[in-house]
Design a protein around this motif. Structure first.
Motif, PDB file in Angstrom:
ATOM      1  N   LEU A 261     -33.566 -75.233 -52.474  1.00 27.60           N
ATOM      2  CA  LEU A 261     -32.587 -76.215 -52.917  1.00 27.60           C
ATOM      3  C   LEU A 261     -32.482 -76.245 -54.440  1.00 27.60           C
ATOM      4  N   LEU A 262     -33.619 -76.164 -55.126  1.00 27.30           N
ATOM      5  CA  LEU A 262     -33.608 -76.178 -56.588  1.00 27.30           C
ATOM      6  C   LEU A 262     -32.901 -74.944 -57.144  1.00 27.30           C
ATOM      7  N   VAL A 263     -33.199 -73.788 -56.565  1.00 22.11           N
ATOM      8  CA  VAL A 263     -32.569 -72.554 -57.041  1.00 22.11           C
ATOM      9  C   VAL A 263     -31.062 -72.587 -56.779  1.00 22.11           C
ATOM     10  N   LYS A 264     -30.680 -73.028 -55.581  1.00 17.93           N
ATOM     11  CA  LYS A 264     -29.257 -73.074 -55.241  1.00 17.93           C
ATOM     12  C   LYS A 264     -28.492 -74.105 -56.076  1.00 17.93           C
ATOM     13  N   SER A 265     -29.208 -75.101 -56.599  1.00 22.81           N
ATOM     14  CA  SER A 265     -28.557 -76.113 -57.430  1.00 22.81           C
ATOM     15  C   SER A 265     -28.370 -75.646 -58.871  1.00 22.81           C
ATOM     16  N   GLY A 266     -28.818 -74.420 -59.173  1.00 23.94           N
ATOM     17  CA  GLY A 266     -28.621 -73.857 -60.504  1.00 23.94           C
ATOM     18  C   GLY A 266     -29.744 -74.108 -61.476  1.00 23.94           C
ATOM     19  N   ARG A 267     -30.926 -74.484 -60.962  1.00 18.60           N
ATOM     20  CA  ARG A 267     -32.039 -74.824 -61.847  1.00 18.60           C
ATOM     21  C   ARG A 267     -32.499 -73.648 -62.706  1.00 18.60           C
ATOM     22  N   ILE A 268     -32.293 -72.401 -62.242  1.00 21.83           N
ATOM     23  CA  ILE A 268     -32.655 -71.236 -63.076  1.00 21.83           C
ATOM     24  C   ILE A 268     -31.403 -70.423 -63.424  1.00 21.83           C
ATOM     25  N   GLY A 269     -30.250 -71.065 -63.362  1.00 21.69           N
ATOM     26  CA  GLY A 269     -29.000 -70.375 -63.656  1.00 21.69           C
ATOM     27  C   GLY A 269     -28.558 -69.511 -62.491  1.00 21.69           C
ATOM     28  N   PRO A 303     -39.410 -59.803 -41.489  1.00 24.81           N
ATOM     29  CA  PRO A 303     -38.629 -61.036 -41.446  1.00 24.81           C
ATOM     30  C   PRO A 303     -39.018 -62.044 -42.520  1.00 24.81           C
ATOM     31  N   ASN A 304     -40.324 -62.195 -42.780  1.00 25.09           N
ATOM     32  CA  ASN A 304     -40.767 -63.113 -43.838  1.00 25.09           C
ATOM     33  C   ASN A 304     -40.240 -62.696 -45.199  1.00 25.09           C
ATOM     34  N   ALA A 305     -40.419 -61.419 -45.529  1.00 24.76           N
ATOM     35  CA  ALA A 305     -40.034 -60.942 -46.855  1.00 24.76           C
ATOM     36  C   ALA A 305     -38.521 -60.936 -47.049  1.00 24.76           C
ATOM     37  N   LEU A 306     -37.777 -60.694 -45.974  1.00 25.18           N
ATOM     38  CA  LEU A 306     -36.317 -60.660 -46.067  1.00 25.18           C
ATOM     39  C   LEU A 306     -35.712 -62.058 -46.165  1.00 25.18           C
ATOM     40  N   LEU A 307     -36.444 -63.062 -45.689  1.00 19.40           N
ATOM     41  CA  LEU A 307     -35.914 -64.422 -45.614  1.00 19.40           C
ATOM     42  C   LEU A 307     -35.357 -64.934 -46.945  1.00 19.40           C
ATOM     43  N   PRO A 308     -36.133 -64.939 -48.057  1.00 18.06           N
ATOM     44  CA  PRO A 308     -35.587 -65.474 -49.310  1.00 18.06           C
ATOM     45  C   PRO A 308     -34.455 -64.630 -49.878  1.00 18.06           C
ATOM     46  N   VAL A 309     -34.464 -63.332 -49.598  1.00 21.08           N
ATOM     47  CA  VAL A 309     -33.382 -62.472 -50.080  1.00 21.08           C
ATOM     48  C   VAL A 309     -32.058 -62.919 -49.462  1.00 21.08           C
ATOM     49  N   PHE A 310     -32.036 -63.035 -48.147  1.00 27.01           N
ATOM     50  CA  PHE A 310     -30.790 -63.382 -47.458  1.00 27.01           C
ATOM     51  C   PHE A 310     -30.407 -64.852 -47.661  1.00 27.01           C
ATOM     52  N   GLN A 311     -31.392 -65.723 -47.793  1.00 30.00           N
ATOM     53  CA  GLN A 311     -31.064 -67.144 -47.973  1.00 30.00           C
ATOM     54  C   GLN A 311     -30.564 -67.452 -49.378  1.00 30.00           C
ATOM     55  N   LEU A 312     -30.956 -66.657 -50.354  1.00 32.01           N
ATOM     56  CA  LEU A 312     -30.520 -66.898 -51.730  1.00 32.01           C
ATOM     57  C   LEU A 312     -29.330 -66.033 -52.136  1.00 32.01           C
TER      58      LEU A 312
END
Length: 448
Positions: A261-269, A303-312
């Motif tokens: 949520l923080l990343v998607k809200s633009g916290r790191i641009g 599946p674990n490693a791919l999760l943040p790639v596809f979600q972000l």
């Protein structure tokens, strides 16, 4: 004007809540009610809340008793709120007697007698429990699931099907279940839903049989080995109005979800790179014939490693490359695999190993900072947002109970109760994971 403040979850608002709010309001002229946020409830281990924060806040407002409704989001907020709002009296139910005496330094503390014979917990427990069956041969995972299910109201583990183990070989908790069988059909007949942890090659027929018999399914990802199988299974679940959900515990942990949520809200641009690694050495001493029957890297960790790639970054990448080290004497046992993705404005790298050890961290790079999640990031209760100026770095801590099992179970039950796919792992992400697995087994891999 005398101000009073009180706090609660107010799940399934009932007469007891209303009486407590009325008595709190009678202590002064202005009542502030703090409703606990979903993430804060989970961090405190209160994970079986039925209603969303918005629903609970609206229910409190609808009583007309509160003059102001606020959200409680973090430990220590009560002191901040008392000082910020100029509170004179802190009121809470008598079941917390003595617990909040530390607030007497800031205002008067009053413990109010609760209404006897009614509580949200009792209301939840009165509902018929969802009977879940355990399926597969990974006894460690199945035992943990059974243990963690005890923390979730409305769930009962009814039985286990494991074709490779006799009852005498099972851990005590599993052997004591009402149904212990080597007949999968017998288990399905006795339950409302199944949790599957078996070799991915067997997922298709196990999921299909459960769905065809009207049972909801929570299955270790990947749900299938091919895109055609995934399409068939998800269409069947939709047709039968059943829940088919990926079991990737990382997705349900509070720290991971808040990080997203923080990343998607633009916290790191703007995110320009995601790098995730997962590995273990548990199978390095197996013979080649044993490796052929063991979980390989792409299925165990992929599946674990791919999760943040596809979600972000999403699932619409321009290009990908799979590079694998296949063990001699096997067709598909990769002791190490690296997957690289190219997106229109970003890149990603995934490294997984069941025979090669690497640092299991997650790094998300952005235009104004980056997120660092230390190993093992898939079980994280902590992450950092780091800046060019270290003085601006910030650390985030969230409790993780039961390695995420109990949060996963809660999400599964909520999806069933609301008649929808789980909202932590979307269908697009589930399908994209299977697509990578399918490509790997189709031989679209560079070998090293």
């Amino acid at each position: 004007m005398k101000k009073v403040i009180t706090y609660g979850t107010y799940d399934m608002l009932h007469y007891g809540h209303i009486r407590l709010l009325e008595r709190a309001k009678a202590l002064g002229d202005y009542l502030i009610v703090g409703v606990t946020a979903d993430g804060f409830d989970q961090a405190r281990g209160k994970i079986n809340v039925k209603q969303s924060l918005m629903e609970r806040m609206e229910a409190v407002k609808a009583t007309g008793i509160a003059d102001e409704v606020i959200v409680e989001e973090y430990e220590g907020q009560k002191i901040d709120d008392i000082l910020r709002y100029g509170v004179d009296i802190f009121a809470i139910g008598s079941d917390w007697e003595g617990y909040f005496d530390y607030l007497k330094e800031y205002c008067k503390v009053v413990y109010l007698e609760r209404t006897k014979g009614i509580s949200s917990t009792e209301l939840r427990s009165e509902e018929r429990a969802l009977r879940i069956g355990l399926a597969g041969s990974q006894l460690g995972f199945l035992e943990k699931f059974a243990k963690e299910s005890r923390f979730v109201n409305g769930v009962q583990v009814e039985g286990i099907w494991t074709p490779e183990h006799q009852k005498g070989e099972l851990p005590e908790l599993l052997a004591a279940l009402p149904v212990v069988t080597t007949d999968y059909e017998e288990l399905i007949e006795a339950v409302d839903a199944v949790f599957i942890v078996s070799k991915p090659e067997k997922h298709y027929w196990q999921i299909k049989m459960a769905l065809e018999n009207g049972k909801h399914v929570l299955c270790e990802s990947p749900l299938s080995m091919t895109m055609a199988e995934w399409d068939e299974l998800t269409a069947l679940a939709e047709e039968r109005e059943l829940v088919l959900m990926d079991a990737i515990r990382t997705a349900y942990s509070t720290a991971y979800y808040r990080m997203l949520l923080l990343v998607k809200s633009g916290r790191i641009g703007e995110v320009v790179s995601v790098d995730a690694s997962c590995s273990s050495l548990r199978n390095t001493d197996l013979r080649s014939d044993e490796l052929s029957n063991a979980w390989n890297s792409i299925c165990a960790w992929g599946p674990n490693a791919l999760l943040p790639v596809f979600q972000l970054l999403g699932t619409d990448y321009k290009d990908k490359q799979i590079i694998s080290k296949i063990e001699e004497g096997t067709d598909h046992y990769d002791s190490f695999t690296k997957i690289s993705f190219v997106y229109p404005h970003a890149v990603a790298s995934v490294k997984v190993g069941m025979g090669v050890k690497t640092e299991g961290e997650l790094v998300i790079s952005g235009t104004t900072g980056y997120v660092y999640v230390p190993a093992p990031w898939w079980k994280t209760d902590y992450f950092e947002i780091r800046r060019e100026d270290p003085a601006q770095n910030k650390r985030y801590f969230y409790q993780l109970d039961g390695e995420g099992f109990r949060y996963e179970i809660v999400s599964f039950v909520k999806a069933i109760n609301h008649g929808r796919h789980g909202n932590y792992i979307s269908s697009d992400v589930s399908r994209a994971i299977v697509n990578v697995i399918d490509d790997y087994y189709q031989g679209n891999t560079v070998l090293i």
